[in-house]
Design a protein around this motif. Structure first.
Motif, PDB file in Angstrom:
ATOM      1  N   LYS A 191       0.917  -1.353  -0.052  1.00 48.15           N
ATOM      2  CA  LYS A 191      -0.162  -0.022   0.091  1.00 48.15           C
ATOM      3  C   LYS A 191       1.009   1.288   0.095  1.00 48.15           C
ATOM      4  N   VAL A 192       1.798   1.174   0.869  1.00 47.03           N
ATOM      5  CA  VAL A 192       2.785   2.529   0.934  1.00 47.03           C
ATOM      6  C   VAL A 192       3.505   2.572  -0.397  1.00 47.03           C
ATOM      7  N   ALA A 193       3.881   1.628  -1.148  1.00 42.66           N
ATOM      8  CA  ALA A 193       4.500   1.710  -2.406  1.00 42.66           C
ATOM      9  C   ALA A 193       3.500   2.242  -3.655  1.00 42.66           C
ATOM     10  N   ALA A 194       2.371   1.817  -3.365  1.00 41.41           N
ATOM     11  CA  ALA A 194       1.257   1.969  -4.392  1.00 41.41           C
ATOM     12  C   ALA A 194       1.083   3.319  -4.307  1.00 41.41           C
ATOM     13  N   HIS A 195       0.723   4.138  -3.317  1.00 42.05           N
ATOM     14  CA  HIS A 195       0.518   5.511  -2.757  1.00 42.05           C
ATOM     15  C   HIS A 195       1.538   6.068  -3.261  1.00 42.05           C
ATOM     16  N   ALA A 196       3.005   5.893  -3.192  1.00 38.56           N
ATOM     17  CA  ALA A 196       4.097   6.408  -3.912  1.00 38.56           C
ATOM     18  C   ALA A 196       4.225   6.567  -5.260  1.00 38.56           C
ATOM     19  N   VAL A 197       3.971   5.583  -5.631  1.00 39.31           N
ATOM     20  CA  VAL A 197       3.904   5.375  -7.280  1.00 39.31           C
ATOM     21  C   VAL A 197       2.541   6.253  -7.845  1.00 39.31           C
ATOM     22  N   GLU A 198       1.506   6.344  -6.962  1.00 39.67           N
ATOM     23  CA  GLU A 198       0.192   7.072  -7.637  1.00 39.67           C
ATOM     24  C   GLU A 198       0.883   8.519  -7.617  1.00 39.67           C
ATOM     25  N   GLU A 199       1.687   8.873  -6.586  1.00 37.42           N
ATOM     26  CA  GLU A 199       2.090  10.511  -6.226  1.00 37.42           C
ATOM     27  C   GLU A 199       3.001  10.796  -7.195  1.00 37.42           C
ATOM     28  N   ARG A 200       3.932   9.766  -7.701  1.00 30.99           N
ATOM     29  CA  ARG A 200       5.036  10.044  -8.494  1.00 30.99           C
ATOM     30  C   ARG A 200       4.258  10.349  -9.996  1.00 30.99           C
ATOM     31  N   LEU A 201       3.424   9.611 -10.187  1.00 31.45           N
ATOM     32  CA  LEU A 201       2.787   9.864 -11.649  1.00 31.45           C
ATOM     33  C   LEU A 201       2.099  10.951 -11.554  1.00 31.45           C
ATOM     34  N   PHE A 202       1.296  11.269 -10.688  1.00 30.50           N
ATOM     35  CA  PHE A 202       0.628  12.663 -10.713  1.00 30.50           C
ATOM     36  C   PHE A 202       1.554  13.800 -10.849  1.00 30.50           C
ATOM     37  N   ARG A 203       2.528  13.853  -9.837  1.00 33.83           N
ATOM     38  CA  ARG A 203       3.454  15.034  -9.892  1.00 33.83           C
ATOM     39  C   ARG A 203       4.126  15.003 -11.416  1.00 33.83           C
ATOM     40  N   GLU A 204       4.725  13.918 -11.896  1.00 31.16           N
ATOM     41  CA  GLU A 204       5.162  13.930 -13.381  1.00 31.16           C
ATOM     42  C   GLU A 204       4.115  14.407 -14.217  1.00 31.16           C
ATOM     43  N   PHE A 205       2.768  14.035 -14.279  1.00 28.82           N
ATOM     44  CA  PHE A 205       1.940  14.663 -15.342  1.00 28.82           C
ATOM     45  C   PHE A 205       1.797  16.165 -15.169  1.00 28.82           C
ATOM     46  N   PHE A 206       1.526  16.632 -13.787  1.00 27.02           N
ATOM     47  CA  PHE A 206       1.338  18.087 -13.506  1.00 27.02           C
ATOM     48  C   PHE A 206       2.679  18.872 -13.220  1.00 27.02           C
ATOM     49  N   GLY A 207       3.937  18.328 -13.427  1.00 27.25           N
ATOM     50  CA  GLY A 207       5.099  19.046 -13.288  1.00 27.25           C
ATOM     51  C   GLY A 207       5.312  20.373 -13.797  1.00 27.25           C
ATOM     52  N   ASN A 208       4.382  20.955 -14.512  1.00 26.79           N
ATOM     53  CA  ASN A 208       4.473  22.434 -14.869  1.00 26.79           C
ATOM     54  C   ASN A 208       3.761  23.462 -14.408  1.00 26.79           C
ATOM     55  N   VAL A 209       2.954  22.926 -13.265  1.00 28.36           N
ATOM     56  CA  VAL A 209       2.128  23.885 -12.646  1.00 28.36           C
ATOM     57  C   VAL A 209       2.389  23.642 -10.846  1.00 28.36           C
ATOM     58  N   TRP A 210       1.776  24.317 -10.064  1.00 24.81           N
ATOM     59  CA  TRP A 210       2.010  24.183  -8.851  1.00 24.81           C
ATOM     60  C   TRP A 210       1.277  22.869  -8.210  1.00 24.81           C
ATOM     61  N   THR A 211       1.966  22.083  -7.374  1.00 17.23           N
ATOM     62  CA  THR A 211       1.325  20.960  -6.990  1.00 17.23           C
ATOM     63  C   THR A 211       1.175  21.084  -5.438  1.00 17.23           C
ATOM     64  N   ILE A 212       0.160  20.602  -4.786  1.00 20.67           N
ATOM     65  CA  ILE A 212      -0.397  20.789  -3.536  1.00 20.67           C
ATOM     66  C   ILE A 212      -0.571  19.374  -2.757  1.00 20.67           C
ATOM     67  N   ALA A 213       0.380  19.022  -1.902  1.00 17.40           N
ATOM     68  CA  ALA A 213       0.085  17.961  -0.850  1.00 17.40           C
ATOM     69  C   ALA A 213      -0.311  18.183   0.435  1.00 17.40           C
ATOM     70  N   ALA A 214      -1.559  17.692   0.882  1.00 16.64           N
ATOM     71  CA  ALA A 214      -2.186  18.423   1.831  1.00 16.64           C
ATOM     72  C   ALA A 214      -2.851  17.022   2.998  1.00 16.64           C
ATOM     73  N   VAL A 215      -2.680  17.253   4.232  1.00 19.14           N
ATOM     74  CA  VAL A 215      -3.321  16.191   5.039  1.00 19.14           C
ATOM     75  C   VAL A 215      -3.921  17.023   6.199  1.00 19.14           C
ATOM     76  N   PRO A 216      -5.053  16.659   6.863  1.00 13.33           N
ATOM     77  CA  PRO A 216      -5.415  17.265   8.060  1.00 13.33           C
ATOM     78  C   PRO A 216      -4.446  16.989   9.100  1.00 13.33           C
ATOM     79  N   SER A 217      -4.396  18.259  10.076  1.00 17.52           N
ATOM     80  CA  SER A 217      -3.413  17.818  11.175  1.00 17.52           C
ATOM     81  C   SER A 217      -3.679  17.041  12.117  1.00 17.52           C
ATOM     82  N   ASP A 218      -5.056  16.580  12.169  1.00 16.79           N
ATOM     83  CA  ASP A 218      -5.459  15.512  13.305  1.00 16.79           C
ATOM     84  C   ASP A 218      -5.200  14.009  12.620  1.00 16.79           C
ATOM     85  N   ARG A 219      -4.944  14.050  11.344  1.00 20.55           N
ATOM     86  CA  ARG A 219      -4.780  12.766  10.448  1.00 20.55           C
ATOM     87  C   ARG A 219      -6.092  12.015  10.375  1.00 20.55           C
ATOM     88  N   SER A 220      -7.320  12.874  10.518  1.00 20.52           N
ATOM     89  CA  SER A 220      -8.457  12.311  10.440  1.00 20.52           C
ATOM     90  C   SER A 220      -9.072  11.756   9.048  1.00 20.52           C
TER      91      SER A 220
END
Length: 450
Positions: free
Chosen positions: A199-228
């Motif tokens: 699961k950890v590896a799959a999520h990392a691949v997803e993120e890598r592919l997302f960032r590669e596709f949108f490499g020429n615009v701003w990318t935002i990674a966000a998570v609730p501070s309480d991890r809810s």
């Protein structure tokens, strides 16, 4: 003696399948895959005791399967190597499969290659549910969720000595595109660990592919501070309008392709300081955003690839696309800005609230409200919250839900029309927020008023 034990295990497995097919309550050890077994028995008509050999694509077929995913395979290799380093000591091999369950990349032990080849656990192996019944890869794809299929949980008897842990990989539009599988013939307690690592590896691949596709615009990674809630990814243009959203963001904020194509400002879902998006910035920018009900989010903003410069080296491209979500909670964030005193003047607050009430069915831009107040977006958001007790987007959402409640009580309009008239993208978008705020679905609210 080995053959006798094997036959006994197969007999018990076939007896379990027969009991299941007759409608008896599934035993505890197959509850997690009971939906798949139901499909195999009643829809796919899989023969559990078939002696047919494994299905393996020919070399020419494999080339056809691999070609459209060449970039994804390359981008996945680092995570696959890291995953294999974790699970190899327990005798696992790692397969990357396409959305049809065909293995398009393999990582394993050379000494045990022949053992796994005989089982079809190799390049070109086909593991869709339609062909192989309940198995880690096919069931993960069919149900679009991480799956652990352990030994007798497989539907076919020839796989009852295998344990397979598989995690789905979703593309930038939230569609399943790959599946990452760990498979072993060993017994032992490591299977849950293998699933967690996949699961950890799959999520990392997803993120890598997302960032590669949108490499020429701003990318935002966000998570609730309480991890809810799980972390999410967004891509925004220079005007801070959302261009892309990963599966988590799409489900949380109702961001389907149609809504994104019509245009969604980042301010529609978050309150933020616009100065965080500084021009000519080349390093990640940690920030705090506010979500619904003033929920705080930890955010890491990645500027466009190479910023304002013309060209980028391969090393810079690799660094830019590396996953960040796993470190979100460890990144030092700027201190929260002090609360503004006084808020907006009462007359200006009333005028803005009246404007919101008159335009609930339209797109209400935070920039427009800030201009009415004569403030920057960031300072307006804080002043508005000081005056009315909640951030602008939370206030607008509250008013829309109140308007929807009024229409449910006093009209017979269909829910789809009510959703449109109060400013939601569709009925499901209304329903999700309505239930969260009122505790009831719109239909339940309407029935209660009769």
């Amino acid at each position: 003696m080995i053959g006798i034990v094997h036959d006994t295990a197969e007999s018990r497995h076939l007896a379990l399948i027969e009991s299941f097919a007759q409608g008896r309550v599934p035993t505890k050890n197959i509850e997690e895959v009971s939906s798949s077994w139901q499909r195999c028995a009643s829809e796919l008509l899989i023969n559990p005791e078939s002696r047919a050999g494994p299905h393996v694509a020919t070399e020419s077929e494999l080339r056809i399967f691999r070609e459209p995913l060449t970039r994804a395979i390359i981008s996945s290799k680092e995570e696959i190597d890291r995953l294999f380093a974790i699970v190899r000591q327990e005798g696992y091999v790692v397969l990357l499969c396409n959305s049809e369950g065909v293995a398009i990349h393999h990582r394993g032990h050379e000494a045990r290659d022949e053992e796994f080849k005989k089982r079809g656990i190799w390049l070109g192996g086909v593991f869709s549910e339609q062909i192989e019944g309940t198995n880690g890869i096919g069931t993960c794809i069919a149900e679009q969720r991480p799956v652990l299929v352990h030994r007798e949980q497989h539907f076919r008897t020839r796989y009852i000595d295998l344990s397979c842990a598989t995690a789905p990989i979703f593309d930038r539009k939230g569609k399943i595109t790959l599946a990452l599988n760990c498979c072993t013939v060993r017994r032992g307690p490591a299977h849950r660990l293998a699933l967690a690592a996949a699961k950890v590896a799959a999520h990392a691949v997803e993120e890598r592919l997302f960032r590669e596709f949108f490499g020429n615009v701003w990318t935002i990674a966000a998570v609730p501070s309480d991890r809810s809630r799980p972390a999410l990814l967004l891509a925004v243009d220079s005007d801070l309008r959302i261009l892309g959203a990963d599966r988590t963001a799409r489900m949380l904020f109702g961001l389907d392709d149609d809504r994104l194509n019509r245009g969604v400002p980042l301010s529609a879902i978050f309150d933020y300081d616009r100065s965080a998006f500084r021009r000519n910035q080349e390093e990640d920018i940690p920030a705090r955003f506010s979500g619904e009900d003033a929920e705080e989010w930890h955010v890491l903003i990645t500027p466009p690839l190479c910023g304002w410069r013309a060209g980028c080296s391969p090393a810079e491209v690799a660094i830019h696309s590396r996953p960040r979500i796993s470190i979100l909670h460890d990144v030092p964030l700027p201190e929260p800005a002090p609360e503004m005193r006084g808020g907006l003047p009462p007359v200006r607050t009333q005028r803005i609230c009246e404007y919101i009430a008159s335009n609930l069915g339209q797109t209400i831009r935070l920039e427009t409200l800030a201009q009415m107040a004569g403030l920057s977006v960031h300072h307006f958001s804080r002043a508005f919250k000081q005056s009315v007790g909640m951030p602008p987007h939370s206030y607008i959402l509250q008013r829309r839900i109140e308007r929807a409640q009024h229409m449910l009580r006093n009209t017979q309009r269909p829910l789809s029309e009510i959703a449109r008239l109060v400013g939601f993208s569709d009925q499901s978008h209304l329903g999700r927020h309505f239930r969260r705020i009122t505790g009831l679905s719109p239909n339940a609210m309407r029935r209660a008023q009769r």
